[in-house]
Design a protein around this motif. Sequence first.
Motif, PDB file in Angstrom:
ATOM      1  N   LEU A 194       0.868  -1.117  -0.098  1.00  0.00           N
ATOM      2  CA  LEU A 194      -0.163   0.016  -0.021  1.00  0.00           C
ATOM      3  C   LEU A 194       0.873   1.186   0.089  1.00  0.00           C
ATOM      4  O   LEU A 194       1.829   1.373   0.631  1.00  0.00           O
ATOM      5  N   SER A 195       0.407   2.359  -0.775  1.00  0.00           N
ATOM      6  CA  SER A 195       1.155   3.524  -0.808  1.00  0.00           C
ATOM      7  C   SER A 195       0.697   4.645   0.060  1.00  0.00           C
ATOM      8  O   SER A 195       1.128   5.631   0.399  1.00  0.00           O
ATOM      9  N   ASP A 197     -10.783   0.606  -1.479  1.00  0.00           N
ATOM     10  CA  ASP A 197      -9.983   1.134  -2.279  1.00  0.00           C
ATOM     11  C   ASP A 197      -8.466   1.027  -1.876  1.00  0.00           C
ATOM     12  O   ASP A 197      -8.500   1.188  -0.636  1.00  0.00           O
ATOM     13  N   MET A 198      -7.724   0.721  -2.905  1.00  0.00           N
ATOM     14  CA  MET A 198      -6.395   0.710  -2.403  1.00  0.00           C
ATOM     15  C   MET A 198      -5.324   1.206  -3.692  1.00  0.00           C
ATOM     16  O   MET A 198      -5.704   1.402  -4.740  1.00  0.00           O
ATOM     17  N   PHE A 199      -4.492   1.865  -3.281  1.00  0.00           N
ATOM     18  CA  PHE A 199      -3.285   2.193  -4.198  1.00  0.00           C
ATOM     19  C   PHE A 199      -1.853   1.564  -3.862  1.00  0.00           C
ATOM     20  O   PHE A 199      -1.581   1.350  -2.651  1.00  0.00           O
ATOM     21  N   LEU A 200      -1.551   0.756  -4.802  1.00  0.00           N
ATOM     22  CA  LEU A 200      -0.600  -0.237  -4.650  1.00  0.00           C
ATOM     23  C   LEU A 200       0.598   0.225  -5.099  1.00  0.00           C
ATOM     24  O   LEU A 200       0.792   0.771  -6.524  1.00  0.00           O
ATOM     25  N   ARG A 201       1.819   0.452  -4.648  1.00  0.00           N
ATOM     26  CA  ARG A 201       3.018   0.691  -5.029  1.00  0.00           C
ATOM     27  C   ARG A 201       3.861  -0.452  -5.530  1.00  0.00           C
ATOM     28  O   ARG A 201       4.038  -1.625  -4.867  1.00  0.00           O
ATOM     29  N   LEU A 202       4.126  -0.364  -6.858  1.00  0.00           N
ATOM     30  CA  LEU A 202       4.849  -1.556  -7.635  1.00  0.00           C
ATOM     31  C   LEU A 202       6.122  -1.598  -7.040  1.00  0.00           C
ATOM     32  O   LEU A 202       6.991  -0.649  -6.781  1.00  0.00           O
TER      33      LEU A 202
END
Length: 162
Positions: A118-119, A134-139
Amino acid sequence: MENLLGLLRIHVQRGVNLAVRDVVSSDPYVVIRMGKQKLKTRVIKKNVNPEWNDDLTLSIADLSLPTVYDRDTFSLDDKMGDAEFEIGPLVNAVKMSLEGHPNGTIITKVQPSRQNCLSQESCIIWNNGKVVQDMFLRLRNVETGEVELQLEWIHVPGSRGL
């Protein structure tokens, strides 16, 4: 059907600041894997900030690994990073009795840490009679990039459920 717990709808919304893998841009797509299941979004040509807005649906068995790739015409696709996410917090929220809660109620929050990709904080919300996250994933394994997803649990009548 007797082993099916339910379905996980993954809305792959967009990528942000993805790595350049061609001369000046990339042709990214997202691959979602869970066990033997593998689904992918459509390819967005020449864009490091793609808007997919694609829905992918998996039957629940274990964890999944979303991966972003670059589509190349004449060679193997270049990996543009990977990320893992846990569905445990979403599944735990689905098990709660939430009927009657107001729309938009935050059930729980998952904080970014070294143990997840998660970012930013990820909220699990009761929305229109459904549990969504809802999620923002850091690659990982790449110089830059994030992918925005929304998870939604889908109960399947006749399945063993949670």
